[in-house]
Write an enzyme that holds these catalytic residues in place. Structure first.
Site, PDB file in Angstrom:
ATOM      1  N   HIS A 175      10.553  11.595  46.848  1.00 59.69           N
ATOM      2  CA  HIS A 175      10.400  12.444  45.662  1.00 59.69           C
ATOM      3  C   HIS A 175      11.527  12.243  44.652  1.00 59.69           C
ATOM      4  O   HIS A 175      11.421  12.678  43.517  1.00 59.69           O
ATOM      5  CB  HIS A 175      10.340  13.920  46.075  1.00 59.69           C
ATOM      6  CG  HIS A 175       9.080  14.263  46.830  1.00 59.69           C
ATOM      7  ND1 HIS A 175       8.106  15.086  46.323  1.00 59.69           N
ATOM      8  CD2 HIS A 175       8.626  13.871  48.046  1.00 59.69           C
ATOM      9  CE1 HIS A 175       7.112  15.194  47.192  1.00 59.69           C
ATOM     10  NE2 HIS A 175       7.407  14.468  48.255  1.00 59.69           N
ATOM     11  N   ASP A 387      16.385  11.988  37.314  1.00 57.55           N
ATOM     12  CA  ASP A 387      15.444  12.875  37.994  1.00 57.55           C
ATOM     13  C   ASP A 387      14.278  12.044  38.515  1.00 57.55           C
ATOM     14  O   ASP A 387      13.805  11.144  37.807  1.00 57.55           O
ATOM     15  CB  ASP A 387      14.921  13.909  36.970  1.00 57.55           C
ATOM     16  CG  ASP A 387      14.582  15.239  37.620  1.00 57.55           C
ATOM     17  OD1 ASP A 387      14.298  15.241  38.820  1.00 57.55           O
ATOM     18  OD2 ASP A 387      14.595  16.267  36.914  1.00 57.55           O
TER      19      ASP A 387
HETATM   20  C1  G6P Z   1      14.247  18.420  45.320  1.00 51.48           C
HETATM   21  C2  G6P Z   1      13.854  17.638  46.554  1.00 51.48           C
HETATM   22  C3  G6P Z   1      13.035  18.483  47.509  1.00 51.48           C
HETATM   23  C4  G6P Z   1      13.786  19.789  47.804  1.00 51.48           C
HETATM   24  C5  G6P Z   1      14.075  20.527  46.502  1.00 51.48           C
HETATM   25  C6  G6P Z   1      14.854  21.844  46.712  1.00 51.48           C
HETATM   26  O1  G6P Z   1      13.153  18.641  44.522  1.00 51.48           O
HETATM   27  O2  G6P Z   1      13.158  16.451  46.203  1.00 51.48           O
HETATM   28  O3  G6P Z   1      12.795  17.787  48.716  1.00 51.48           O
HETATM   29  O4  G6P Z   1      13.063  20.614  48.692  1.00 51.48           O
HETATM   30  O5  G6P Z   1      14.846  19.671  45.666  1.00 51.48           O
HETATM   31  O6  G6P Z   1      16.064  21.615  47.376  1.00 51.48           O
HETATM   32  P1  G6P Z   1      16.437  22.305  48.761  1.00 51.48           P
HETATM   33  O7  G6P Z   1      17.716  21.653  49.168  1.00 51.48           O
HETATM   34  O8  G6P Z   1      16.592  23.762  48.458  1.00 51.48           O
HETATM   35  O9  G6P Z   1      15.312  22.048  49.729  1.00 51.48           O
END
Ligand code: G6P
Length: 497
Positions: A175, A387
């Site tokens: 992602h 990003d």
């Molecule tokens: C990004 C990553 C996700 C992640 C999100 C929130 O978008 O690609 O995989 O879940 O951030 O971050 P966190 O550390 O809270 O899961």
């Protein structure tokens, strides 16, 4: 195969976090609520239809005496598919999640090499947790299941699955961006990560740029790989194995978002927000608290606009929403202080009795408030330094039903390669360029705004989250890859003025 077909092949989704929110009430009782992100919106119907399971971390620290599996079983009966929790100890959260994932891979892949803490303990625990994910997949998957692993926390699962003898079709989607070889080379575990990714049958990236970087790393660091890249899905051939590599931009549920943005409640709230700003143009910045989002640079760009174009004073207001995230990582806490100091300085310098230039919120917005804010804002200022995609940009377009908003977008977000010049593209490090884009967006006539926004919305509507899921699944199994359209077809073709 589309999400509708091939019901016998169940889907096993694997991600660091399960698509739920766990919370504890005053009486120490746990509660489970379904998550609301784009990924779960897209995958839940496929999981329900084909059957399947979602494996991941519930997001809490494993506590003695708490049976998370049982809690989830009870709390998720209505979901229509099963969730399998992976419990993480405090030490694993520290070293695998905060450490390896968020203090090595996240900064490295977003070009913040100086923030990387290359601690060998982090790697050890990352391997150990990735192995546990692989073992849990093995215990829960049938031979015919399609296994789809998500994001940078779980790059190591590919080789772990192959090491324990899994023969299923396994796919991975990253992602976040993938860095070029001169950045990736700093990673002490570069060979292990690349070899693990080669354990998958399909590796998907957000953009052609990320796929190109990955293929260049393979060319530079791994021998014995034949590379056949053309079109959207290419091939890496290793002996008698084929690993497909694709550029598949993730998206949102456009229809749902646009429909909700037209609801009476949202329209009323949007009108209230607009009214409270007395006819000024409202600019919106909304981001998770993260150094990759370019928030201080954006604030400086906004300040530069107020300095250089005095006619904007009292005529524009920036609403900057910062959503709390990864708070106990030092660099995130420092960033919060930096942002708040800048907001204070800018407001201190320019505020008038009837005008405050920046309205700053450090919290998340609920669904209605978020949609109303999208609708009320005339300009979205989305300027990450780097990003993977940036779904806020796509959400802003979807919610902009009257098609009068302007999108100012960093050229280093994945979404920019899709939107191209139909958005106002800026270099997020260039505070003068940001100021000029704000000035231009402020002055843009309605005809131009509409023609740009219409094209952006058509693009997001067509390449929505359901298109993404179907395309990904198709890329994994299609016999003939020539049936995939060349990537330029995702780009708007009609020229904006
Ligand atoms: C990004 C990553 C996700 C992640 C999100 C929130 O978008 O690609 O995989 O879940 O951030 O971050 P966190 O550390 O809270 O899961």
């Amino acid at each position: 195969m589309t999400s509708e077909d091939n019901k016998s092949e169940r889907l096993v989704i694997v991600s660091n976090r399960l698509p739920i929110a766990l919370s504890k009430d005053k009486n120490n009782q746990w509660h489970v609520k379904p998550g609301s992100g784009g990924l779960v919106t897209a995958l839940a119907p496929v999981l329900k239809n084909r059957g399947g399971i979602w494996i991941g971390w519930p997001g809490n620290v494993a506590e003695n005496g708490i049976d998370t599996a049982q809690l989830l079983q009870k709390g998720t009966k209505a979901f229509g598919y099963k969730l399998k929790p992976i419990d993480l100890s405090q030490e694993e959260i520290e070293k695998y999640y905060k450490g390896f994932a968020n203090e090595i891979i996240w900064p490295l892949f977003h070009d913040f090499v100086a923030l990387c803490k290359f601690n060998p303990d982090y790697w050890f625990t990352y391997k150990q947790v990735n192995r546990r994910f692989a073992e849990t997949i093995k215990q829960n998957a049938r031979d015919s299941d399609f296994i789809w692993v998500h994001d940078y926390h779980l790059m190591g699962v590919g080789s772990e699955l192959r090491n324990i003898g899994i023969k299923n079709r396994i796919a991975f989607f990253l992602h976040i961006p993938f860095p070029p070889p001169d950045v990736f080379i700093r990673l002490p575990w570069r060979f292990q990560i690349l070899n693990s990714l080669l354990g998958y049958d399909l590796v998907g990236f957000q953009t052609m740029r990320d796929r190109r970087n990955f293929v260049q790393c393979i060319r530079q660091f791994i021998t014995g790989v034949r590379i056949e890249m053309k079109g959207q899905i290419g091939k890496l051939i290793i002996g008698n194995r084929e690993v497909r590599v694709g550029a598949l931009p993730i998206s949102i549920d456009f229809k749902e978002m646009a429909k909700n943005a037209e609801s009476g409640e949202v329209m009323k709230r949007a009108a209230d927000i607009k009214e409270s700003f007395n006819g000024q143009k409202i600019i919106l910045g909304i981001d998770r608290l993260d150094y990759s989002k370019g928030i201080p640079e954006r604030l400086k760009g906004f300040r530069n606009a107020l300095r250089r174009f005095p006619e904007l004073r009292e005529k524009i207001t920036l609403i900057q929403v910062v959503v709390p995230s990864r708070r106990d990582i030092e660099s995130y806490a420092d960033l919060k202080i930096e942002i708040e100091q800048l907001v204070g300085e800018i407001n201190g310098q320019f505020t008038k009795s009837n005008w405050v230039p920046i309205h700053y919120f450090f919290r998340s917005l609920d669904k209605t408030e978020l949609l109303a804010t999208y609708r009320a804002c005339d300009i979205a200022l989305i300027t990450p330094l780097k990003d993977g995609m940036n779904l806020i940009a796509k959400e802003y377009c979807a919610a902009n039903c009257d098609e009068t908003g302007v999108l100012i977008m960093s050229e280093f977000a994945g979404a920019a390669s899709q939107f191209q010049k139909h958005a106002l593209l800026v270099n997020p490090h260039d505070i003068e360029g940001i100021a000029e884009a704000i000035h231009r967006a402020y002055r843009m006539n309605e005809k131009e705004r509409k023609s740009r926004m219409r094209i952006l919305r058509q693009n997001v509507m067509k390449y929505n989250i359901f298109w993404w899921v179907d395309n990904f699944l198709q890329a994994a199994i299609a016999k003939n890859l020539d049936s995939f359209p060349p990537l330029d077809e995702y780009m708007p073709t009609t020229q904006a003025e």
